[in-house]
Design a protein around this motif. Structure first.
Motif, PDB file in Angstrom:
ATOM      1  N   ASP A 182       0.807  -1.225   0.000  1.00  0.00           N
ATOM      2  CA  ASP A 182       0.000   0.000   0.000  1.00  0.00           C
ATOM      3  C   ASP A 182       0.839   1.274   0.000  1.00  0.00           C
ATOM      4  O   ASP A 182       0.546   2.228   0.717  1.00  0.00           O
ATOM      5  N   LYS A 236       0.960   3.990  -1.641  1.00  0.00           N
ATOM      6  CA  LYS A 236       0.127   4.688  -2.619  1.00  0.00           C
ATOM      7  C   LYS A 236       0.758   5.953  -3.194  1.00  0.00           C
ATOM      8  O   LYS A 236       0.347   6.436  -4.253  1.00  0.00           O
ATOM      9  N   LYS A 238       3.306   3.706 -10.009  1.00  0.00           N
ATOM     10  CA  LYS A 238       3.250   2.304 -10.433  1.00  0.00           C
ATOM     11  C   LYS A 238       4.116   2.112 -11.677  1.00  0.00           C
ATOM     12  O   LYS A 238       3.618   2.018 -12.793  1.00  0.00           O
ATOM     13  N   GLU A 239       5.391   2.079 -11.492  1.00  0.00           N
ATOM     14  CA  GLU A 239       6.303   1.834 -12.601  1.00  0.00           C
ATOM     15  C   GLU A 239       7.480   1.030 -12.087  1.00  0.00           C
ATOM     16  O   GLU A 239       7.725   0.968 -10.870  1.00  0.00           O
ATOM     17  N   PRO A 264       8.113  -4.212  -9.815  1.00  0.00           N
ATOM     18  CA  PRO A 264       7.700  -2.960  -9.176  1.00  0.00           C
ATOM     19  C   PRO A 264       8.496  -2.688  -7.909  1.00  0.00           C
ATOM     20  O   PRO A 264       9.202  -3.571  -7.395  1.00  0.00           O
ATOM     21  N   GLN A 312       7.620  -2.371  -4.765  1.00  0.00           N
ATOM     22  CA  GLN A 312       7.331  -3.231  -3.622  1.00  0.00           C
ATOM     23  C   GLN A 312       8.106  -4.544  -3.704  1.00  0.00           C
ATOM     24  O   GLN A 312       8.685  -5.000  -2.711  1.00  0.00           O
TER      25      GLN A 312
END
Length: 202
Positions: free
Chosen positions: A7, A9, A13-14, A38, A40
């Protein structure tokens, strides 16, 4: 899979590899991951390797500009002390920019670099502000590109300086810096509880 890095946020997102490349940054730890992995996933792999410094490096490029500067400012506060009695011009100016990221506050941060003491490491916070948008700074300087990844490496350097100031509890403090970045990436203030009680004088 660990939920520690879930999470996030505030982080785009790349692929982590693309973010690192765009900031001219590299990780020292070799990971068997696809280039499309990614942030994460890369953070989880680095944690499994115990690569604290590389985790900090990745956060320095993954966090957006304001969040990145704030993260650096909090690291400086850990050893400089609370405002206003322990302010340095660079740290105070950087914090002002975080709360109001306009050209006036960017110029204020830039100006502190001209008069800072030689041993004042909080100039890293001001540098992170000046180069935050990828240019050389405010005013006419905005028309010229800045050094690639300068803001990111400045925020990273500030965290590494703070890490060095906690050499007697370096692993616990390193985890605190990571937890702080995670909290900021989730939209929090970054004011996480200390990992351990600060050592007492004597």
């Amino acid at each position: 899979m660990s939920e520690r890095f879930a999470d996030l946020k505030k982080i785009p997102k790349e692929p982590a590899a693309r973010m690192l490349a765009m900031a001219n940054a590299k990780l020292k730890t070799k990971l068997a991951l696809p280039v499309s992995a990614p942030v994460q996933t890369v953070l989880e792999a680095l944690e499994a390797e115990g690569a604290t410094v590389d985790i900090l490096r990745l956060f320095s490029v993954a966090l957006p500009a304001r969040e990145r500067v704030w993260w650096a400012c909090l690291a400086a506060r850990d050893y400089i002390g609370e405002a206003p009695e322990n302010n340095t011009p660079s740290l105070a100016a950087a914090e002002a920019w975080v709360f109001k990221p306009n050209e006036e506050n960017c110029e204020r941060a830039r100006a502190t670099l001209d008069t800072a003491e030689v041993d004042d490491d909080t100039v890293y916070c001001a540098n992170a502000v000046v180069f935050a948008d990828g240019t050389l700074g405010p005013g006419e300087l905005k028309h010229h590109p800045g050094p690639v990844g300068a803001s990111e490496v400045s925020a990273f350097a500030m965290n590494i300086v703070a890490l060095g100031k906690h050499a007697d509890m370096i692993e616990k403090y390193g985890q605190r810096l990571i937890d702080r970045a995670v909290d900021i990436a989730r939209g929090g203030s970054g004011r996480v509880a200390a990992a351990a009680a600060e050592p007492q004088e004597g």
